[in-house]
Design a protein around this motif. Sequence first.
Motif, PDB file in Angstrom:
ATOM      1  N   ASP A   1       0.834  -1.195   0.000  1.00 11.19           N
ATOM      2  CA  ASP A   1       0.000   0.000   0.000  1.00 11.19           C
ATOM      3  C   ASP A   1       0.874   1.251   0.000  1.00 11.19           C
ATOM      4  O   ASP A   1       1.912   1.299   0.667  1.00 11.19           O
ATOM      5  CB  ASP A   1      -0.890   0.005   1.243  1.00 11.19           C
ATOM      6  N   LEU A   2       0.443   2.260  -0.749  1.00 13.01           N
ATOM      7  CA  LEU A   2       1.212   3.496  -0.857  1.00 13.01           C
ATOM      8  C   LEU A   2       1.468   4.126   0.505  1.00 13.01           C
ATOM      9  O   LEU A   2       2.520   4.740   0.729  1.00 13.01           O
ATOM     10  CB  LEU A   2       0.483   4.481  -1.778  1.00 13.01           C
ATOM     11  N   ASN A   3       0.528   3.986   1.420  1.00 13.08           N
ATOM     12  CA  ASN A   3       0.693   4.577   2.747  1.00 13.08           C
ATOM     13  C   ASN A   3       1.800   3.919   3.562  1.00 13.08           C
ATOM     14  O   ASN A   3       2.211   4.457   4.595  1.00 13.08           O
ATOM     15  CB  ASN A   3      -0.628   4.514   3.525  1.00 13.08           C
ATOM     16  N   ASN A   4       2.283   2.776   3.101  1.00  5.55           N
ATOM     17  CA  ASN A   4       3.379   2.090   3.780  1.00  5.55           C
ATOM     18  C   ASN A   4       4.717   2.297   3.071  1.00  5.55           C
ATOM     19  O   ASN A   4       5.655   1.529   3.270  1.00  5.55           O
ATOM     20  CB  ASN A   4       3.073   0.596   3.901  1.00  5.55           C
ATOM     21  N   THR A   5       4.766   3.341   2.238  1.00  6.52           N
ATOM     22  CA  THR A   5       6.011   3.672   1.548  1.00  6.52           C
ATOM     23  C   THR A   5       6.577   4.978   2.082  1.00  6.52           C
ATOM     24  O   THR A   5       5.834   5.887   2.467  1.00  6.52           O
ATOM     25  CB  THR A   5       5.803   3.799   0.024  1.00  6.52           C
ATOM     26  N   TYR A   6       7.906   5.050   2.084  1.00  6.85           N
ATOM     27  CA  TYR A   6       8.633   6.224   2.578  1.00  6.85           C
ATOM     28  C   TYR A   6       9.742   6.540   1.580  1.00  6.85           C
ATOM     29  O   TYR A   6      10.239   5.640   0.893  1.00  6.85           O
ATOM     30  CB  TYR A   6       9.250   5.953   3.956  1.00  6.85           C
ATOM     31  N   ALA A   7      10.142   7.807   1.506  1.00  2.00           N
ATOM     32  CA  ALA A   7      11.206   8.169   0.579  1.00  2.00           C
ATOM     33  C   ALA A   7      12.016   9.340   1.115  1.00  2.00           C
ATOM     34  O   ALA A   7      11.462  10.276   1.704  1.00  2.00           O
ATOM     35  CB  ALA A   7      10.629   8.513  -0.788  1.00  2.00           C
ATOM     36  N   PHE A   8      13.316   9.284   0.875  1.00  2.00           N
ATOM     37  CA  PHE A   8      14.257  10.337   1.266  1.00  2.00           C
ATOM     38  C   PHE A   8      14.991  10.823   0.015  1.00  2.00           C
ATOM     39  O   PHE A   8      15.458   9.999  -0.786  1.00  2.00           O
ATOM     40  CB  PHE A   8      15.301   9.793   2.245  1.00  2.00           C
ATOM     41  N   GLY A   9      15.117  12.142  -0.141  1.00  6.68           N
ATOM     42  CA  GLY A   9      15.852  12.664  -1.299  1.00  6.68           C
ATOM     43  C   GLY A   9      16.258  14.111  -1.106  1.00  6.68           C
ATOM     44  O   GLY A   9      15.871  14.768  -0.128  1.00  6.68           O
ATOM     45  N   ASP A  10      17.041  14.604  -2.071  1.00  2.92           N
ATOM     46  CA  ASP A  10      17.536  15.983  -1.958  1.00  2.92           C
ATOM     47  C   ASP A  10      17.566  16.742  -3.282  1.00  2.92           C
ATOM     48  O   ASP A  10      17.635  17.970  -3.288  1.00  2.92           O
ATOM     49  CB  ASP A  10      18.965  15.971  -1.393  1.00  2.92           C
ATOM     50  N   GLY A  11      17.537  16.030  -4.418  1.00  2.00           N
ATOM     51  CA  GLY A  11      17.757  16.679  -5.706  1.00  2.00           C
ATOM     52  C   GLY A  11      16.491  16.912  -6.508  1.00  2.00           C
ATOM     53  O   GLY A  11      15.400  16.422  -6.165  1.00  2.00           O
ATOM     54  N   LEU A  12      16.647  17.635  -7.607  1.00  5.39           N
ATOM     55  CA  LEU A  12      15.506  17.949  -8.464  1.00  5.39           C
ATOM     56  C   LEU A  12      14.866  16.688  -9.040  1.00  5.39           C
ATOM     57  O   LEU A  12      13.657  16.660  -9.286  1.00  5.39           O
ATOM     58  CB  LEU A  12      15.945  18.885  -9.590  1.00  5.39           C
ATOM     59  N   ASN A  13      15.661  15.650  -9.246  1.00  4.60           N
ATOM     60  CA  ASN A  13      15.100  14.401  -9.772  1.00  4.60           C
ATOM     61  C   ASN A  13      14.343  13.609  -8.710  1.00  4.60           C
ATOM     62  O   ASN A  13      13.777  12.548  -8.993  1.00  4.60           O
ATOM     63  CB  ASN A  13      16.198  13.533 -10.406  1.00  4.60           C
ATOM     64  N   ASP A  14      14.309  14.138  -7.478  1.00  8.18           N
ATOM     65  CA  ASP A  14      13.547  13.498  -6.403  1.00  8.18           C
ATOM     66  C   ASP A  14      12.159  14.121  -6.229  1.00  8.18           C
ATOM     67  O   ASP A  14      11.346  13.604  -5.452  1.00  8.18           O
ATOM     68  CB  ASP A  14      14.296  13.602  -5.069  1.00  8.18           C
ATOM     69  N   ILE A  15      11.883  15.213  -6.912  1.00  7.64           N
ATOM     70  CA  ILE A  15      10.637  15.944  -6.687  1.00  7.64           C
ATOM     71  C   ILE A  15       9.417  15.075  -6.946  1.00  7.64           C
ATOM     72  O   ILE A  15       8.497  14.999  -6.111  1.00  7.64           O
ATOM     73  CB  ILE A  15      10.599  17.222  -7.541  1.00  7.64           C
ATOM     74  N   GLU A  16       9.365  14.401  -8.088  1.00  7.26           N
ATOM     75  CA  GLU A  16       8.200  13.569  -8.411  1.00  7.26           C
ATOM     76  C   GLU A  16       8.030  12.450  -7.391  1.00  7.26           C
ATOM     77  O   GLU A  16       6.902  12.113  -6.988  1.00  7.26           O
ATOM     78  CB  GLU A  16       8.316  13.004  -9.830  1.00  7.26           C
ATOM     79  N   MET A  17       9.122  11.874  -6.959  1.00 13.39           N
ATOM     80  CA  MET A  17       9.077  10.803  -5.960  1.00 13.39           C
ATOM     81  C   MET A  17       8.509  11.312  -4.634  1.00 13.39           C
ATOM     82  O   MET A  17       7.636  10.685  -4.033  1.00 13.39           O
ATOM     83  CB  MET A  17      10.488  10.232  -5.740  1.00 13.39           C
ATOM     84  N   LEU A  18       8.984  12.468  -4.180  1.00  7.11           N
ATOM     85  CA  LEU A  18       8.550  12.996  -2.898  1.00  7.11           C
ATOM     86  C   LEU A  18       7.117  13.527  -2.951  1.00  7.11           C
ATOM     87  O   LEU A  18       6.411  13.522  -1.937  1.00  7.11           O
ATOM     88  CB  LEU A  18       9.509  14.097  -2.433  1.00  7.11           C
ATOM     89  N   LYS A  19       6.684  13.952  -4.127  1.00 12.77           N
ATOM     90  CA  LYS A  19       5.289  14.360  -4.293  1.00 12.77           C
ATOM     91  C   LYS A  19       4.367  13.142  -4.282  1.00 12.77           C
ATOM     92  O   LYS A  19       3.247  13.196  -3.764  1.00 12.77           O
ATOM     93  CB  LYS A  19       5.110  15.125  -5.614  1.00 12.77           C
ATOM     94  N   PHE A  20       4.830  12.043  -4.846  1.00 18.31           N
ATOM     95  CA  PHE A  20       4.021  10.835  -4.985  1.00 18.31           C
ATOM     96  C   PHE A  20       3.883  10.076  -3.673  1.00 18.31           C
ATOM     97  O   PHE A  20       2.800   9.582  -3.336  1.00 18.31           O
ATOM     98  CB  PHE A  20       4.642   9.935  -6.057  1.00 18.31           C
ATOM     99  N   ILE A  21       4.966   9.987  -2.915  1.00 18.05           N
ATOM    100  CA  ILE A  21       4.970   9.192  -1.693  1.00 18.05           C
ATOM    101  C   ILE A  21       4.503  10.049  -0.508  1.00 18.05           C
ATOM    102  O   ILE A  21       5.074  11.111  -0.252  1.00 18.05           O
ATOM    103  CB  ILE A  21       6.366   8.605  -1.435  1.00 18.05           C
ATOM    104  N   PRO A  22       3.474   9.602   0.218  1.00 19.95           N
ATOM    105  CA  PRO A  22       2.931  10.427   1.303  1.00 19.95           C
ATOM    106  C   PRO A  22       3.900  10.636   2.464  1.00 19.95           C
ATOM    107  O   PRO A  22       3.904  11.695   3.086  1.00 19.95           O
ATOM    108  CB  PRO A  22       1.692   9.655   1.751  1.00 19.95           C
ATOM    109  N   ASN A  23       4.726   9.647   2.759  1.00 21.68           N
ATOM    110  CA  ASN A  23       5.680   9.751   3.864  1.00 21.68           C
ATOM    111  C   ASN A  23       7.047  10.159   3.312  1.00 21.68           C
ATOM    112  O   ASN A  23       7.984   9.368   3.276  1.00 21.68           O
ATOM    113  CB  ASN A  23       5.781   8.408   4.602  1.00 21.68           C
ATOM    114  N   SER A  24       7.133  11.395   2.844  1.00 23.94           N
ATOM    115  CA  SER A  24       8.339  11.854   2.153  1.00 23.94           C
ATOM    116  C   SER A  24       9.188  12.743   3.048  1.00 23.94           C
ATOM    117  O   SER A  24       8.675  13.518   3.856  1.00 23.94           O
ATOM    118  CB  SER A  24       7.952  12.614   0.881  1.00 23.94           C
ATOM    119  N   VAL A  25      10.505  12.623   2.875  1.00 20.47           N
ATOM    120  CA  VAL A  25      11.452  13.380   3.696  1.00 20.47           C
ATOM    121  C   VAL A  25      12.505  14.019   2.798  1.00 20.47           C
ATOM    122  O   VAL A  25      13.193  13.325   2.047  1.00 20.47           O
ATOM    123  CB  VAL A  25      12.152  12.473   4.730  1.00 20.47           C
ATOM    124  N   ALA A  26      12.616  15.335   2.888  1.00 18.40           N
ATOM    125  CA  ALA A  26      13.672  16.054   2.179  1.00 18.40           C
ATOM    126  C   ALA A  26      14.855  16.238   3.120  1.00 18.40           C
ATOM    127  O   ALA A  26      14.686  16.552   4.305  1.00 18.40           O
ATOM    128  CB  ALA A  26      13.172  17.406   1.691  1.00 18.40           C
TER     129      ALA A  26
END
Length: 258
Positions: free
Chosen positions: A199-224
């Motif tokens: 389930d999407l709610n059980n996904t997490y993501a960490f990133g810092d760059g411009l190529n991470d924007i779509e990932m962090l927008k998509f994943i609800p538990n996102s960390v910059a």
Amino acid sequence: MTQKIIFFDIDNTLLDYEKKLPESTKKAVQQLQDDGHIVAIASGRAPFAFKNLLETLNISTYVSLNGQYVVYKNQAIYENQLDFAALNQLNEAAAESEHPIVYLDHEDWRSSVEYHPHVEEAVSSLKLNHPVTYDPNYYRNHAIYQSLLFCDGEAELQYKEKFPQFEFIRWHRYSVDVLPNGGSKANGIKNLIHHLGIDLNNTYAFGDGLNDIEMLKFIPNSVAMGNAELPVKEVAKHITKDVNQNGVFHGLKIVGLL
């Protein structure tokens, strides 16, 4: 405990500015795995460019080449290559403007030129033991999932207008990633979690760059990361400390995984 999957970017997220793995990050990843969670890489790099990191962290699942080559337990489950005809046209346009291109598949990278200082600077910044070699025809007989186009911002805008078949995302002052239209880390992650039934709610993501924007927008538990660029921080749910201040460890504390 419900199994979670946590995606980590590599450069300036898992690895610090010197391309070293902080001890706190290594221990945090081990704790996640001990708790039964899936730890995955989500990187613009090709698999050959983070093989040692996979071995160090005991990771066998990754979204590489900005989502175009996805692997679960060392088996490819999704591949999305650049359109050959459009890539051939891009290659011709770049050659006319004397803009080098580096072609990447999951095993290697080859350059359209024998040497260029901008290619040298950008590639050396990654600190890899895998030099780019010269082969202007590499894209003709390999599945190319991503290319690196070396140009300035003005030329980048012109390429974007001329080649709607591709996404252009800057990763270095001299270079942009060239991806299939609609290609992103987020798209690669969608395919992976669908494959796993997570389930999407059980996904997490960490990133810092411009190529991470779509990932962090998509994943609800996102960390910059604290060192992330401003547009990245603006789309993330949480912001942690700088990579050099144990940012991954603190981010995992913030989201309640440690």
